[in-house]
Scaffold this motif. Sequence first.
Motif, short mmCIF file in Angstrom:
data_model
loop_
_atom_site.label_atom_id
_atom_site.label_comp_id
_atom_site.label_asym_id
_atom_site.label_seq_id
_atom_site.Cartn_x
_atom_site.Cartn_y
_atom_site.Cartn_z
N UNK A 1 -16.31 -19.95 120.22
CA UNK A 1 -15.70 -20.81 119.53
C UNK A 1 -15.06 -22.28 120.20
N UNK A 2 -13.41 -21.52 120.41
CA UNK A 2 -12.04 -21.81 121.23
C UNK A 2 -13.32 -23.12 122.33
N UNK A 3 -13.24 -22.11 123.39
CA UNK A 3 -14.41 -22.70 124.08
C UNK A 3 -14.85 -24.29 124.46
N UNK A 4 -15.59 -24.01 122.70
CA UNK A 4 -16.33 -24.93 122.63
C UNK A 4 -15.77 -26.40 122.06
N UNK A 5 -15.23 -25.72 121.55
CA UNK A 5 -13.96 -27.26 121.06
C UNK A 5 -13.18 -27.63 122.08
N UNK A 6 -12.74 -26.95 122.91
CA UNK A 6 -12.45 -27.93 124.09
C UNK A 6 -13.04 -28.30 124.51
N UNK A 7 -14.63 -28.17 124.82
CA UNK A 7 -15.88 -28.89 126.03
C UNK A 7 -15.98 -29.90 124.54
N UNK A 8 -15.60 -30.30 123.58
CA UNK A 8 -15.92 -31.33 122.65
C UNK A 8 -17.58 -30.91 122.36
N UNK A 9 -17.97 -29.53 122.13
CA UNK A 9 -19.05 -28.98 121.56
C UNK A 9 -18.59 -28.65 119.64
N UNK A 10 -19.77 -29.03 119.19
CA UNK A 10 -19.93 -28.55 117.64
C UNK A 10 -19.67 -27.37 118.03
N UNK A 11 -19.92 -26.24 116.53
CA UNK A 11 -19.65 -25.10 116.35
C UNK A 11 -19.75 -25.07 115.08
N UNK A 12 -20.79 -23.92 114.52
CA UNK A 12 -21.19 -23.71 113.17
C UNK A 12 -21.18 -21.89 113.90
N UNK A 13 -19.60 -21.07 112.84
CA UNK A 13 -18.75 -20.32 112.82
C UNK A 13 -19.41 -19.45 111.88
#
Length: 384
Positions: A295-307
């Motif tokens: 989740x954290x890495x995806x936010x840094x790379x600008x990818x939307x995440x549904x947790x």
Amino acid sequence: MLLERILRFFIVLIMAIVGGTLFELAVPTANAYFTAPLWHEEIAVLGLSPAGLLCILCGTALGGMIGYPLAPFVTGWLRRLSLWVEAQLGKMPTRDVIAGAMGLFIGLIIARLLGDAFFTIPIVGDYIPIVFSIVLGYLGVHIMVRKQQELAEVFDFIPRFFRDMPRVREARVAPQAPAAVRDGQTDRQYKLLDTSVIIDGRIADICETGFLEGTLLIPVFVLEELQHIADSADSLKRVRGRRGLDILQKIRKESRMKVEITEADFEEIAEVDSKLLQLAQEVGGKIITNDFNLNKVAQLRGVSVLNINALSNAVKPVAIPGDLMTVQIVRPGKEHGQGLAYLDDGTMIVVDGGYRCMNEVVSVEVTSALQTAAGRMIFAKLTR
């Protein structure tokens, strides 16, 4: 109540007809005209003698008299049967019910066609169609329910074949991206599943509710990782891997969402999570996960995440100080005198002074609530 009265009426009517028919067979009818008074001649026009007509009337009346007290028992049995059938159908998915009905219809049609071919056989010719109807009807239901996914893919093959023909050459050259991305279509609302969320299993229930929209995109490298876990020598990993594969199968069969398998792979990237992030960037999709680090890495790379952990915490009931709850103390807490209880959704309740009520159901009053990354904690005290 009205339907029950109608059923009773028809049961009495059927019994009356059966009684009249049996008495007609028991007494030979007079088919020849005979010398009788005029009213006898009028009766004879019907092809019956006065004795035969009287027997039929007596049989009809006797059948109705038997059917009247028998009707409540028959209607009660029919009511119980209908409730049982309704309960069994309620346990089945709607698509299974529709597939079973179609299979039964097709089986009965085939039984009818075959029955006509054997109808002329002496003695057993009248019974062969009945046997065909039972056997082929059951086979039709069984095959359609078990093979509905494969049959749906067979019938869907023809339109997909003509739709995908212009892209055959491109697919052979660059099969790494889904068809919609190769055509420049990025509005499919792709949702990518990672390994952890598949093994978790809650994603299947979320898909069934209909809250998610778009298409579930499952990369082959995620399937390969699940297969590798399922083939592990460690029994715990093996169970987790097989559970993940079962969850995917459940989503494909019972979910309302469309599921696509993509051959996309990035051989220059070793980590599965990194491949998933790269694919999400290319297709413009969102990653569904319960992995905190991903989740954290995806936010840094600008990818939307549904947790789904965040979703689970969001839908948990809100505990307000002063609310009363009834819980069971199941284990001691970290601090002296504390007891721990749990709600149905897994929320932990720390009860001050609850240690002395171990394994008892007690009434507590909420004093405060704490939201953490791992979930929600509720603090309470005994009310007695």
